[in-house]
Design a protein around this motif. Structure first.
Motif, PDB file in Angstrom:
ATOM      1  N   UNK A 138       0.771  -1.234   0.000  1.00 49.94           N
ATOM      2  CA  UNK A 138       0.000   0.000   0.000  1.00 49.94           C
ATOM      3  C   UNK A 138       0.802   1.283   0.000  1.00 49.94           C
ATOM      4  N   UNK A 139       2.136   1.205  -0.097  1.00 50.36           N
ATOM      5  CA  UNK A 139       2.933   2.443  -0.041  1.00 50.36           C
ATOM      6  C   UNK A 139       3.044   3.149  -1.389  1.00 50.36           C
ATOM      7  N   UNK A 140       2.392   2.616  -2.435  1.00 49.00           N
ATOM      8  CA  UNK A 140       2.349   3.224  -3.765  1.00 49.00           C
ATOM      9  C   UNK A 140       3.714   3.310  -4.447  1.00 49.00           C
ATOM     10  N   UNK A 192       8.756 -10.770  -9.670  1.00 45.37           N
ATOM     11  CA  UNK A 192       8.915 -11.664  -8.513  1.00 45.37           C
ATOM     12  C   UNK A 192       9.160 -10.943  -7.183  1.00 45.37           C
ATOM     13  N   UNK A 193       8.603  -9.767  -7.013  1.00 44.80           N
ATOM     14  CA  UNK A 193       8.636  -9.053  -5.733  1.00 44.80           C
ATOM     15  C   UNK A 193       7.571  -9.651  -4.823  1.00 44.80           C
ATOM     16  N   UNK A 194       7.852  -9.876  -3.544  1.00 44.16           N
ATOM     17  CA  UNK A 194       9.086  -9.587  -2.824  1.00 44.16           C
ATOM     18  C   UNK A 194      10.086 -10.740  -2.915  1.00 44.16           C
ATOM     19  N   UNK A 254       5.244  -6.943   3.187  1.00 41.29           N
ATOM     20  CA  UNK A 254       5.985  -6.423   2.035  1.00 41.29           C
ATOM     21  C   UNK A 254       5.077  -6.141   0.847  1.00 41.29           C
ATOM     22  N   UNK A 255       3.899  -6.740   0.824  1.00 47.71           N
ATOM     23  CA  UNK A 255       3.014  -6.592  -0.332  1.00 47.71           C
ATOM     24  C   UNK A 255       3.415  -7.562  -1.418  1.00 47.71           C
ATOM     25  N   UNK A 256       2.892  -7.348  -2.584  1.00 47.97           N
ATOM     26  CA  UNK A 256       3.188  -8.230  -3.706  1.00 47.97           C
ATOM     27  C   UNK A 256       2.328  -7.869  -4.900  1.00 47.97           C
ATOM     28  N   UNK A 297      -0.587   3.965 -10.925  1.00 43.29           N
ATOM     29  CA  UNK A 297      -0.722   2.581 -10.452  1.00 43.29           C
ATOM     30  C   UNK A 297      -0.539   2.523  -8.936  1.00 43.29           C
ATOM     31  N   UNK A 298      -0.669   1.329  -8.387  1.00 47.59           N
ATOM     32  CA  UNK A 298      -0.427   1.129  -6.953  1.00 47.59           C
ATOM     33  C   UNK A 298       0.993   0.637  -6.693  1.00 47.59           C
TER      34      UNK A 298
END
Length: 168
Positions: free
Chosen positions: A70-72, A97-99, A114-116, A140-141
């Motif tokens: 969510x940190x954009x 392939x994040x994270x 970490x998100x994804x 984008x996000x």
């Protein structure tokens, strides 16, 4: 006259990257994708040579490495384009392939997610803006967006397993 002759020689014999409209570039399988966030550019490479470069849109906060969901932000570092998704909400998409393990360890140490689901993808189908206008904004996000036409080109050039480097 001599200067004109020299200019003609330079223009005629100066090597150029493959023309964007060239069908050859669309059939070239690339071996590296490089994103330069500060220039809002995605470049596709083959054997160390530029094949083509694209203007990109990113998240609302493009500077810095992605830290949490969510940190954009768009991540920075070396990843793999590990699969393609033809039925994406944003036209087609290619997953990054994040994270990676380092990203997961950092997030764990900070007690955050970490998100994804970071992708290279096409246009937002709900955007009222024409594609070329939408690309002037970071919307984008945290993903990397190109036009649908450009996504079709990238789709042909990039195979799953291609490395991607995302630079500040």
């Amino acid at each position: 006259m001599r200067a004109l002759s020299m200019l003609f020689t330079v223009v005629l014999f100066c090597p150029l990257w493959v023309n964007a409209s060239s069908s050859q570039s669309l059939h070239t399988k690339v071996d590296l994708v490089v994103v330069n966030k500060s220039e809002s550019r995605l470049s596709v490479m083959r054997d160390g040579k530029l094949v083509k470069s694209y203007l990109i849109a990113m998240g609302d906060m493009p500077q810095g490495h992605k830290l949490k969901e969510g940190d954009q932000r768009t991540p920075q570092g070396r990843y793999t384009l590990d699969y393609k998704k033809s039925d994406s909400a944003f036209y087609k998409s290619i997953h990054i392939s994040y994270p990676n393990e380092e990203d997961k360890l950092r997030a764990s140490a900070l007690g955050i997610s970490a998100g994804g689901m970071i992708m290279i993808h096409g246009e937002n189908p709900r955007s009222p803006l024409p594609p070329e206008e939408a690309q002037k904004y970071n919307w984008t996000n945290g993903c990397i967006a190109v036009t649908n036409k450009e996504m079709d080109e990238l789709w042909q050039m990039i195979d799953a397993g291609t490395p991607i480097e995302i630079w500040p």
